[in-house]
Design an enzyme around this catalytic site. Sequence first.
Site, PDB file in Angstrom:
ATOM      1  N   GLU A   1      -3.702  -0.238   7.713  1.00 13.49           N
ATOM      2  CA  GLU A   1      -2.655   0.180   8.482  1.00 13.49           C
ATOM      3  C   GLU A   1      -2.634  -0.701  10.072  1.00 13.49           C
ATOM      4  O   GLU A   1      -3.689  -0.507  10.653  1.00 13.49           O
ATOM      5  CB  GLU A   1      -2.414   1.647   8.937  1.00 13.49           C
ATOM      6  CG  GLU A   1      -1.974   2.288   7.644  1.00 13.49           C
ATOM      7  CD  GLU A   1      -1.832   3.735   8.141  1.00 13.49           C
ATOM      8  OE1 GLU A   1      -1.786   4.280   9.236  1.00 13.49           O
ATOM      9  OE2 GLU A   1      -1.840   4.590   7.115  1.00 13.49           O
TER      10      GLU A   1
ATOM     11  N   ARG B   1       0.851  -1.242  -0.155  1.00 11.91           N
ATOM     12  CA  ARG B   1       0.096  -0.008   0.020  1.00 11.91           C
ATOM     13  C   ARG B   1       0.834   1.038   0.056  1.00 11.91           C
ATOM     14  O   ARG B   1       1.735   1.478   0.840  1.00 11.91           O
ATOM     15  CB  ARG B   1      -0.819   0.012   1.313  1.00 11.91           C
ATOM     16  CG  ARG B   1      -1.677   1.205   1.194  1.00 11.91           C
ATOM     17  CD  ARG B   1      -2.803   1.204   2.488  1.00 11.91           C
ATOM     18  NE  ARG B   1      -3.049   2.676   2.600  1.00 11.91           N
ATOM     19  CZ  ARG B   1      -3.333   3.148   3.451  1.00 11.91           C
ATOM     20  NH1 ARG B   1      -2.909   3.181   4.816  1.00 11.91           N
ATOM     21  NH2 ARG B   1      -3.840   4.880   3.436  1.00 11.91           N
TER      22      ARG B   1
ATOM     23  N   TYR C   1      -4.582   1.386  15.478  1.00 16.86           N
ATOM     24  CA  TYR C   1      -3.525   1.389  16.457  1.00 16.86           C
ATOM     25  C   TYR C   1      -3.740   1.224  17.852  1.00 16.86           C
ATOM     26  O   TYR C   1      -3.278   0.555  18.467  1.00 16.86           O
ATOM     27  CB  TYR C   1      -2.788   2.808  16.147  1.00 16.86           C
ATOM     28  CG  TYR C   1      -1.833   3.081  14.932  1.00 16.86           C
ATOM     29  CD1 TYR C   1      -0.911   2.420  14.857  1.00 16.86           C
ATOM     30  CD2 TYR C   1      -2.866   3.461  13.960  1.00 16.86           C
ATOM     31  CE1 TYR C   1      -0.231   2.611  13.280  1.00 16.86           C
ATOM     32  CE2 TYR C   1      -2.258   3.535  12.712  1.00 16.86           C
ATOM     33  CZ  TYR C   1      -1.183   3.246  12.558  1.00 16.86           C
ATOM     34  OH  TYR C   1      -0.397   3.283  11.083  1.00 16.86           O
TER      35      TYR C   1
ATOM     36  N   ASN D   1      -7.577   1.427   9.466  1.00 11.39           N
ATOM     37  CA  ASN D   1      -6.542   1.566   9.972  1.00 11.39           C
ATOM     38  C   ASN D   1      -6.467   1.647  11.501  1.00 11.39           C
ATOM     39  O   ASN D   1      -7.484   2.487  12.119  1.00 11.39           O
ATOM     40  CB  ASN D   1      -5.763   3.180   9.771  1.00 11.39           C
ATOM     41  CG  ASN D   1      -5.455   3.235   8.292  1.00 11.39           C
ATOM     42  OD1 ASN D   1      -5.613   2.320   7.316  1.00 11.39           O
ATOM     43  ND2 ASN D   1      -4.952   4.724   7.981  1.00 11.39           N
TER      44      ASN D   1
ATOM     45  N   GLU E   1      -7.461   8.252   6.120  1.00 13.34           N
ATOM     46  CA  GLU E   1      -7.961   8.856   7.131  1.00 13.34           C
ATOM     47  C   GLU E   1      -8.347  10.420   7.001  1.00 13.34           C
ATOM     48  O   GLU E   1      -7.876  11.087   7.529  1.00 13.34           O
ATOM     49  CB  GLU E   1      -6.589   8.815   8.189  1.00 13.34           C
ATOM     50  CG  GLU E   1      -6.073   7.669   8.401  1.00 13.34           C
ATOM     51  CD  GLU E   1      -5.193   7.587   9.682  1.00 13.34           C
ATOM     52  OE1 GLU E   1      -5.054   8.562  10.124  1.00 13.34           O
ATOM     53  OE2 GLU E   1      -4.861   6.445  10.185  1.00 13.34           O
TER      54      GLU E   1
ATOM     55  N   HIS F   1      -3.053  10.989   0.541  1.00 15.77           N
ATOM     56  CA  HIS F   1      -2.375  10.882   2.008  1.00 15.77           C
ATOM     57  C   HIS F   1      -1.830  12.125   2.287  1.00 15.77           C
ATOM     58  O   HIS F   1      -0.728  12.222   2.666  1.00 15.77           O
ATOM     59  CB  HIS F   1      -1.514   9.709   2.111  1.00 15.77           C
ATOM     60  CG  HIS F   1      -1.394   9.025   3.399  1.00 15.77           C
ATOM     61  ND1 HIS F   1      -1.131   7.572   3.503  1.00 15.77           N
ATOM     62  CD2 HIS F   1      -0.869   9.541   4.233  1.00 15.77           C
ATOM     63  CE1 HIS F   1      -1.173   7.552   4.847  1.00 15.77           C
ATOM     64  NE2 HIS F   1      -0.661   8.612   5.230  1.00 15.77           N
TER      65      HIS F   1
HETATM   66  C1  GCO Z   1      -1.816   8.246  10.291  1.00 17.28           C
HETATM   67  C2  GCO Z   1      -1.145   7.808   8.793  1.00 17.28           C
HETATM   68  C3  GCO Z   1       0.207   7.413   8.606  1.00 17.28           C
HETATM   69  C4  GCO Z   1       0.961   7.612   9.956  1.00 17.28           C
HETATM   70  C5  GCO Z   1       0.711   6.370  11.031  1.00 17.28           C
HETATM   71  C6  GCO Z   1       1.474   6.453  12.266  1.00 17.28           C
HETATM   72  O1  GCO Z   1      -2.698   7.280  10.476  1.00 17.28           O
HETATM   73  O2  GCO Z   1      -1.810   9.143  10.761  1.00 17.28           O
HETATM   74  O3  GCO Z   1      -1.901   6.859   8.096  1.00 17.28           O
HETATM   75  O4  GCO Z   1       0.582   8.334   7.752  1.00 17.28           O
HETATM   76  O5  GCO Z   1       2.393   7.976   9.830  1.00 17.28           O
HETATM   77  O6  GCO Z   1      -0.526   6.306  11.203  1.00 17.28           O
HETATM   78  O7  GCO Z   1       1.122   7.670  13.045  1.00 17.28           O
END
Ligand code: GCO
Length: 488
Positions: free
Chosen positions: A393, A118, A334, A332, A207, A162
């Site tokens: 992500e 990606r 985290y 995405n 995002e 992006h």
């Molecule tokens: C985001 C983006 C990425 C970041 C990653 C880590 O989620 O902010 O897609 O560009 O670098 O997530 O923060």
Amino acid sequence: MKRRTFLLSTLGAVASAQVASKDNQVPEWVRNALMEDNARAKSLPQFPPGFLFGTATSAFQIEGATHEGGRGESIWDRFCKTPGKVKGRENADVACDHFHLWKSDIALMKSLGIQSYRFSIAWPRLQPPGSGAANQTGIDFYSRIIDELLANGIRPFPTLYHWDLPQPLQDRGGWAARETADRFAEYAQIATRAYADRCPNWLIFNEPTMFINLGNLSGIHAPGLRDPAVTMRAGHIVNLAQGKAFRAMKAVSPKLRIGSAFSMSQPYPASTSDEDRRAAERFHAWENIWYIEPALHGRYPSAIGPIPDKLLDIRPGDMDLTRAPFDFIGINNYSRAVIEHDPHFPIPFAAFRWLSGETGPKTDVQWEVYPRGLYEITMRIWRDYKLPIEITENGAAYNTPPGRDGEIPDQQRIDFYNSYLHELCQAVADGADVRAYHAWSLLDNFEWNEGYTPRFGLVYVDYNTLARTPKASAHWYAKLIAAQKNSL
Ligand code: GCO
């Protein structure tokens, strides 16, 4: 299940030690949970046949060469030059120099067994001022990358946007100007005309919640505004742009599979009160699905309640234009979000406060490690939309330095990936149609306002020499991919 997660992440090593030394003081259920966790840490998750393992990057974060190949200025070039915006006044003029090193970066992916890549296309490379004729040098750059990926058996998975808006469009109002939606659809058509023959899968936005809110509300990202009214209007225009781009791309080839990558965090109410529970649902509406509901259902999320049209500047016919019947949804993820009610949130109808969870350990950017959140958000999106899912992500910032032998022993990243992938595997076993997973990121890179400080890569980048060194996590990821019994 929550209790279990709490245990595993909070007690962690301490409890493990207790299990070993003071066995009789540790309740049976603690011992069992820890043993289960140890077994998981050792085993590699097994995904179904055809599931793809990939990596993700974005143009501005890795390419560098901001003045080469006829590239125009983006809002992020301008933002980096503005004092006080990016840590250490760093910029992305060189970044990882992927503009020149793309071929060896693809060879590196091949050596790790990566199956899907990606990446994002820089709008200012393809159409430098954001309107008018395409820049052939820019078109050729990504064309070569796509050919090389295909020659190496890696699926090219481009993202159109992006975050690097051409600066001339920002000068005319950026995402708060309705014209930008039309310019974006034109650009989407230029890109798909150039690459649709070789790229069947596309992401429109990366995002939208983040680039709109961080760029226009908190101002910590480009273009650096702090304006709730602009934020609300710009978000609506991004929804229009998404619908328009979707149709422009399908007009080039109806067979394309098109989605967007959405930042998503599973919300957990901070207390059992109804107020916090409702706030968590408003969080889900405003942060997770604000750019999905208009695309799939032609409306803003119902958890927010009726919103006066004038706040978003919704005009007659708009909610048909926002429609984009996605072929899949990109997630995405985290961490998670602990949410409490807060009437002072600058977007009046959202009214929540996002607290950091305190259960799991923290990565180097202080994000809580909370693997169960990936399971829960994946199941919720699957339940609510019944569309195929791509994890676009997932990853962690750990700044493990190279050891004396030159190896980078980033065990914490291995543990992170292993635990999140086990949870994802469970979601697949429980019925979610997840097609692929992309680790963020292939390389250490430019982390927006944080500059080069946080390192998210599977591959270490020495910013002085630009040398790439796969970390222990890259070797682990390669092993995981090779261990898939039914891998392609
Ligand atoms: C985001 C983006 C990425 C970041 C990653 C880590 O989620 O902010 O897609 O560009 O670098 O997530 O923060």
